[in-house]
Design a protein around this motif. Structure first.
Motif, PDB file in Angstrom:
ATOM      1  N   VAL A 189       0.855  -1.186   0.000  1.00 21.68           N
ATOM      2  CA  VAL A 189       0.000   0.000   0.000  1.00 21.68           C
ATOM      3  C   VAL A 189       0.892   1.237   0.000  1.00 21.68           C
ATOM      4  O   VAL A 189       1.729   1.414   0.878  1.00 21.68           O
ATOM      5  N   CYS A 238      -2.027  -2.382   7.774  1.00 19.94           N
ATOM      6  CA  CYS A 238      -2.474  -1.120   7.195  1.00 19.94           C
ATOM      7  C   CYS A 238      -3.756  -0.657   7.869  1.00 19.94           C
ATOM      8  O   CYS A 238      -4.661  -1.455   8.119  1.00 19.94           O
ATOM      9  N   VAL A 239      -3.846   0.634   8.113  1.00 16.59           N
ATOM     10  CA  VAL A 239      -5.035   1.212   8.734  1.00 16.59           C
ATOM     11  C   VAL A 239      -6.269   0.989   7.861  1.00 16.59           C
ATOM     12  O   VAL A 239      -7.394   0.947   8.361  1.00 16.59           O
ATOM     13  N   TYR A 253       0.824   3.721   8.070  1.00 16.41           N
ATOM     14  CA  TYR A 253       0.829   5.135   7.647  1.00 16.41           C
ATOM     15  C   TYR A 253       1.448   6.067   8.680  1.00 16.41           C
ATOM     16  O   TYR A 253       1.707   7.228   8.381  1.00 16.41           O
TER      17      TYR A 253
HETATM   18 MO   LIG Z   1      -1.587   1.786   5.272  1.00 20.06          MO
END
Ligand SMILES: [Mo]
Ligand SMILES: Nc1nc2c(c(=O)[nH]1)N[C@H]1C(S)=C(S)[C@@H](COP(=O)(O)O)O[C@H]1N2
Length: 506
Positions: free
Chosen positions: A228, A275-276, A363
């Motif tokens: 990502v 990943c969020v 992130y």
């Molecule tokens: Mo992410």
């Protein structure tokens, strides 16, 4: 229908094709200009695509990741290709009504490309050139095509002109691609030798891998590792030119080259990254063995000024991520990673160096192609995602998933292996419970793990009776916190909710 009447539609088709050829010429010549410049990100489609990514609202980004996953960029490029084709056909049609309008249309697309290229985070004025030159080439091609096909019937001369335009477009496009490939660092990566860690990883217990057939591998291979990022073109960073700068609220700014980094006492650790944007049940997570230099001693070498609470990291392509300093300094294995599963980082995963901080969503921690660390404050500096409303502090939420049986699988009645993956990086997974059809929660068996920073597999045996059934799970982390049932979306700090899988037993 008489021959006379058929000419009308043919002329429109010819006109539309002229637009298409002009666009092909524009893009081919622009590619050559981008190649001569040595900057793929300045080529018009990639620049517009990258600008599009940056302007994409959060909900659309989540949709794209959910719908297309790792192929989100391919989907974007296909969409752009379709859009450009339609626009080019329209320009061609307009050229039959009034050439000046069509030329203005091409100029407008060129201007959009210029604007997109100039607003990329690491752009210089030269990045405007490919779109500008491409637009001029497209306009010239259109004029030539209109003149060449003045009688408007697709005769020999018109065909020759068209073929000439295609040849120029193909030659310049190919040359441009070739020039851009020279910047590829795959060969340099293949020649990169990494030292052995001074601090090796704890061995992974063999039983960390649950035995259930079809179960997720405990260690994710580099090839299968989720990806990502906002990079439409992968940054090609040569380790011989790479430096990491640590500056901002520090007593002594530090600058390191790749060899300097490799001379430090490297550690190797098994750490799960997630990943969020991962949804309940999602697979935007992977577990790898990372080799890298511990980050905390590097920051201490620089001497953090009091009041600083954020590391603003920047990648070679200008992406920014913010990380809370307290997480980096609290003793966890935050590192500047150079190796992934025994190899140099794959280019898509940050070659030659990236950050890895156990326990935080990617992130706010996992900067790929990292080149710059600015010690600063959340009050003064914002990063790409936090500027878009994502949380400054985003520890990974406790998560668990049923991996087998697969959703909507059909299994035979009797003993059925149920297994899954749970994670709560840096807090650890203390328990996983599972239930059938909303019945009582039962404890799953937990597989052993090398530490608190990896995901943990769980297994159970289910005495399955025929019918349709719903399997559900929930995890409790090392602080005693159990995953809530309530579902929330990934924005702004990670999804919550229990995962369930419906299966048919026959
Ligand atoms: Mo992410
Ligand atoms: N330079 C850069 N680093 C980045 C990102 C990015 O867009 N650009 N995305 C982050 C996000 S959101 C995540 S989840 C992880 C994903 O790392 P991976 O692609 O290696 O799995 O990288 C992080 N590092």
């Amino acid at each position: 229908m008489t021959a006379e009447r058929a000419i009308g539609p043919t002329r429109w088709v010819t006109a539309a094709l002229r637009g298409l050829l002009a666009a092909v010429a524009a893009l081919g010549v622009a590619e050559l200009a981008a190649g001569l410049l040595g900057r793929a990100s300045s080529s018009p489609l990639l620049a517009v695509g990258a600008a599009f990514i940056d302007l994409t609202p959060v909900w659309l980004k989540d949709f794209a990741i959910r719908r297309f996953g790792d192929d989100d960029k391919t989907a974007l490029l296909v969409g752009l290709g379709v859009g450009v084709t339609l626009a080019a056909l329209a320009v061609g049609l307009v050229s039959r009504i009034r050439l000046g309008y069509a030329l203005a249309g091409l100029a407008a697309f060129g201007a959009a490309g210029v604007a997109a290229a100039l607003t990329r985070p690491v752009a210089g004025p030269a990045d405007a050139a490919p779109s500008a030159i491409g637009a001029l080439a497209g306009m010239a091609a259109l004029v030539v095509l209109v003149r060449g096909g003045a009688r408007e019937a697709p005769d020999r001369r018109a065909l020759l002109t068209g073929a000439g335009v295609v040849a120029v477009a193909a030659a310049s496009g190919t040359a441009g691609r070739w020039l851009l490939r020279r910047g590829d660092v795959s060969a340099v990566r293949a020649d990169t030798r990494l030292p052995r860690p001074a601090g090796p990883a704890r061995p992974v217990p063999p039983a960390a891998q649950a035995r259930a057939p079809g179960m997720t591998p405990f260690r994710t291979s580099n090839r299968d590792f989720y990806r990502v990022d906002t990079a439409l073109t992968l940054p090609q960073v040569d380790p011989r030119e790479w430096t990491l700068r640590i500056h901002g609220m520090v007593a002594r700014p530090v600058e390191l080259g790749f060899d300097d980094l490799l001379r430090l006492a490297l550690i190797e650790r098994d750490i799960t990254l997630s990943c969020v944007s991962n949804q309940v049940g999602g697979d935007l997570a992977g577990n790898a063995r990372w080799l890298g230099a511990p980050l905390a001693p590097l920051l201490r070498r620089a001497g953090i000024t009091s009041g600083a609470d954020q590391i603003l990291s920047r990648s070679a392509d200008g992406m920014t991520l913010s990380t809370p300093i307290e997480a980096v300094l609290d003793g966890r294995d935050a590192m500047v990673a150079v190796g992934m599963n025994g190899e140099p980082l794959p280019i898509a995963h940050g070659f030659p160096a990236r950050l890895v901080v156990p326990g935080l969503y990617g992130y706010v921690s996992a900067t790929k192609w990292v080149v710059d660390l600015k010690v600063t404050r959340f009050a003064t500096d914002h990063a790409y995602w936090t500027r878009r409303g994502y949380a400054d502090r985003a520890p990974v939420k406790t998560f668990s998933r049923v991996d087998v049986p697969k959703p909507l699988a059909t299994v035979r009645a009797g003993r059925v292996a149920v297994a899954g993956t749970a994670w709560a990086q840096h807090r650890g997974v203390a328990a996983v419970e599972w239930q059938v059809d909303g019945g009582p929660w039962r404890q799953a068996r937990l597989a052993p793990v090398p530490g608190l920073d990896t995901w943990r597999q769980w297994t159970a045996e289910w005495d399955a009776a025929p019918g349709s059934h719903t399997l559900r799970c929930r995890a409790t982390d090392g602080t005693g916190h159990t995953q809530p049932e309530h579902r929330t979306p990934p924005f702004p700090d990670g999804a919550t909710g229990w995962h369930s899988v419906v299966v048919t037993v026959t």
